[in-house]
Design a protein around this motif. Structure first.
Motif, PDB file in Angstrom:
ATOM      1  N   THR A   1      10.359   8.155  -0.263  1.00 21.64           N
ATOM      2  CA  THR A   1      10.981   9.400   0.166  1.00 21.64           C
ATOM      3  C   THR A   1      12.493   9.353  -0.015  1.00 21.64           C
ATOM      4  O   THR A   1      13.110  10.316  -0.496  1.00 21.64           O
ATOM      5  CB  THR A   1      10.633   9.683   1.639  1.00 21.64           C
TER       6      THR A   1
ATOM      7  N   MET B   1      11.771  18.251  -1.761  1.00 17.74           N
ATOM      8  CA  MET B   1      11.051  17.337  -0.886  1.00 17.74           C
ATOM      9  C   MET B   1       9.779  17.961  -0.330  1.00 17.74           C
ATOM     10  O   MET B   1       8.815  17.248  -0.048  1.00 17.74           O
ATOM     11  CB  MET B   1      11.967  16.876   0.248  1.00 17.74           C
ATOM     12  N   THR B   2       9.758  19.260  -0.165  1.00 19.23           N
ATOM     13  CA  THR B   2       8.513  19.923   0.249  1.00 19.23           C
ATOM     14  C   THR B   2       7.455  19.756  -0.825  1.00 19.23           C
ATOM     15  O   THR B   2       6.291  19.446  -0.533  1.00 19.23           O
ATOM     16  CB  THR B   2       8.769  21.409   0.520  1.00 19.23           C
TER      17      THR B   2
ATOM     18  N   TYR C   1       7.430  17.384  -3.051  1.00 22.87           N
ATOM     19  CA  TYR C   1       7.122  15.955  -3.078  1.00 22.87           C
ATOM     20  C   TYR C   1       6.075  15.605  -2.012  1.00 22.87           C
ATOM     21  O   TYR C   1       5.127  14.860  -2.274  1.00 22.87           O
ATOM     22  CB  TYR C   1       8.401  15.154  -2.849  1.00 22.87           C
ATOM     23  N   SER C   2       6.231  16.161  -0.825  1.00 23.07           N
ATOM     24  CA  SER C   2       5.275  15.897   0.251  1.00 23.07           C
ATOM     25  C   SER C   2       3.900  16.440  -0.085  1.00 23.07           C
ATOM     26  O   SER C   2       2.870  15.824   0.216  1.00 23.07           O
ATOM     27  CB  SER C   2       5.783  16.501   1.560  1.00 23.07           C
ATOM     28  N   GLN C   3       3.877  17.610  -0.711  1.00 19.44           N
ATOM     29  CA  GLN C   3       2.588  18.223  -1.045  1.00 19.44           C
ATOM     30  C   GLN C   3       1.837  17.456  -2.110  1.00 19.44           C
ATOM     31  O   GLN C   3       0.611  17.522  -2.179  1.00 19.44           O
ATOM     32  CB  GLN C   3       2.815  19.664  -1.485  1.00 19.44           C
TER      33      GLN C   3
ATOM     34  N   ARG D   1       1.766  14.233  -2.335  1.00 26.56           N
ATOM     35  CA  ARG D   1       1.299  12.970  -1.777  1.00 26.56           C
ATOM     36  C   ARG D   1      -0.036  13.178  -1.097  1.00 26.56           C
ATOM     37  O   ARG D   1      -0.232  14.121  -0.341  1.00 26.56           O
ATOM     38  CB  ARG D   1       2.302  12.433  -0.751  1.00 26.56           C
TER      39      ARG D   1
ATOM     40  N   SER E   1       2.447  11.218   6.171  1.00 26.99           N
ATOM     41  CA  SER E   1       3.058  12.542   6.238  1.00 26.99           C
ATOM     42  C   SER E   1       4.234  12.593   7.193  1.00 26.99           C
ATOM     43  O   SER E   1       5.164  13.373   7.012  1.00 26.99           O
ATOM     44  CB  SER E   1       2.006  13.567   6.660  1.00 26.99           C
TER      45      SER E   1
ATOM     46  N   ARG F   1       7.850  12.210   5.809  1.00 26.11           N
ATOM     47  CA  ARG F   1       8.297  13.121   4.770  1.00 26.11           C
ATOM     48  C   ARG F   1       9.421  14.056   5.208  1.00 26.11           C
ATOM     49  O   ARG F   1       9.542  15.147   4.683  1.00 26.11           O
ATOM     50  CB  ARG F   1       7.103  13.939   4.253  1.00 26.11           C
TER      51      ARG F   1
ATOM     52  N   THR G   1      13.180  19.291   4.557  1.00 25.60           N
ATOM     53  CA  THR G   1      11.748  19.669   4.605  1.00 25.60           C
ATOM     54  C   THR G   1      11.370  20.401   5.887  1.00 25.60           C
ATOM     55  O   THR G   1      10.203  20.727   6.071  1.00 25.60           O
ATOM     56  CB  THR G   1      10.788  18.467   4.417  1.00 25.60           C
TER      57      THR G   1
END
Length: 375
Positions: free
Chosen positions: A192, A221-222, A224-226, A228, A234, A237, A284
């Motif tokens: 992250t 980053m949103t 990027y989190s999605q 993963r 989570s 993130r 995020t």
């Protein structure tokens, strides 16, 4: 005058490579133990049979020596015990020899397992350090008329990695700075932190202002989190961050604080805590609490120093559980250069916590050099 040699506890990414280090004193403990037991066996009456304690030497060697060295010490202990037993108690020779051989074999196997684990750990650390070097690239000591120094200490000491990050870039829009902290620590936070710093390196050159950078990082980053698929990660993130900008030819400082500890401005012998006038969402978190960002602008003068840091600094505790008083301490460091200031902070934190730092720590000092210009 400060020594040219780096301090023993210098952060990993600032340490020079050195040759083979001398062995610690504990390395020789198995030989010392064997010598003490042999000496006692010769000095005490034969009824005590102190020599039968010699298997403890190869057992201890398994924790720090190679398999071959452990076996060699076991065979040496066997030879010594056989000589002593033949002279003092020949009836117990077979039992004693079998005991030493059994302990030596078990110690050799334990040493083999330990060495395998150490090799695995070494490989993991090498990969982790390579990943961390992407996040924390070597920082220039000067950008335009700004002197810059950094400090990084990871809570995961064996891996030497963590979730704190920083960056400083000379862009067409001025010098832009980033200091941030991913929730969590160790390897789980490195990905992250790397994604955030890489996104900042692009956005800093392309976006016209700090608000645009913050919104772009939030979107990146949103996504990027999605992408993963690890639900257990989570919680890692999101990150707090502070963005800073010094426009070209100006002595003004723009700050955008996204839930991060406020920077300190050391000016004319005093310390000013740069709290934001209004809160801005962490990275995020804009979709949850809104995307209203606030940029504060303040003047700078030649000689001013800006201290950016992560919460690992201010959340360092002493034995009584009292947090480290960073602003109060910084007020006593008026004459310190940026490097000296960070070195003093490092040593002070170690002393304050009695060596028990339990969170990642990152800090950056920017000093304004040259004559002041109108804002």
């Amino acid at each position: 005058m400060a020594s040219d040699d780096p301090p023993e506890d210098e952060p990993w990414h600032r340490r020079p490579r050195t040759g083979r280090q001398p062995r610690p004193r504990a390395f020789w403990a198995p030989l010392v133990l064997a010598g003490v037991i042999c000496g006692l066996a010769l000095m005490t009456p034969k009824d005590f049979a102190v020599s039968r304690l010699l298997p403890a030497a190869p057992a201890l060697a398994a924790s720090m020596w190679s398999v071959a060295a452990t076996v060699a010490l076991g065979l040496l202990a066997l030879a010594v015990v056989l000589i002593i037993e033949i002279v003092y108690n020949p009836d117990a020779t077979s039992f004693t020899a079998a005991a030493i051989l059994a302990v030596t074999a078990a110690a050799a196997y334990a040493g083999h397992v330990r060495l395998q684990r150490e090799r695995t750990l070494s490989q993991v650390r090498s990969v982790a350090m390579a990943a961390q070097s992407v996040v924390l690239r070597p920082m220039p000591h000067r950008l335009r008329d700004l002197g810059i120094e950094t400090l990084y200490l990871a809570a995961a000491e064996e891996a030497r990695v963590g979730g704190d990050f920083y960056e400083a870039l000379d862009t067409p829009h001025g010098v832009r700075l980033l200091m941030g902290d991913v929730r969590g620590k160790g390897l789980s936070a490195v990905g992250t932190a790397g994604a955030i710093t890489n996104a900042f390196r692009d956005a800093a050159f392309e976006e016209p202002d700090l608000v645009a950078i913050a919104r772009r990082l939030d979107r990146c980053m949103t996504r990027y989190s999605q992408t993963r698929n690890d639900p257990t990660a989570s919680a890692e993130r999101f990150a707090t961050a502070v963005f800073a900008q010094i426009p070209p030819g100006s002595r003004s400082l723009d700050l955008l604080n996204c839930g991060h500890p406020p920077p300190l401005l050391l000016h004319d012998g005093g310390v000013r805590v740069l709290d934001p006038t209004d809160a801005s969402p962490p990275i995020t978190m804009a979709a949850l609490i809104g995307d209203a960002y606030t940029v504060d602008t303040l003047p700078l003068a030649a000689g001013d120093r800006l201290l950016l840091y992560t919460d690992g600094v201010t959340e360092t505790r002493d034995r009584a559980g009292v947090f480290f008083p960073l602003a109060e301490w910084a007020g006593t460091q008026d004459a310190a250069s940026p490097r000296a200031l960070l070195d003093a902070l490092h040593h002070r934190l170690v002393r304050y916590s009695r060596g028990a730092l339990d969170d990642d720590i990152a800090a950056m000092v920017i000093r304004v050099d040259g004559p002041a210009t109108a804002v």
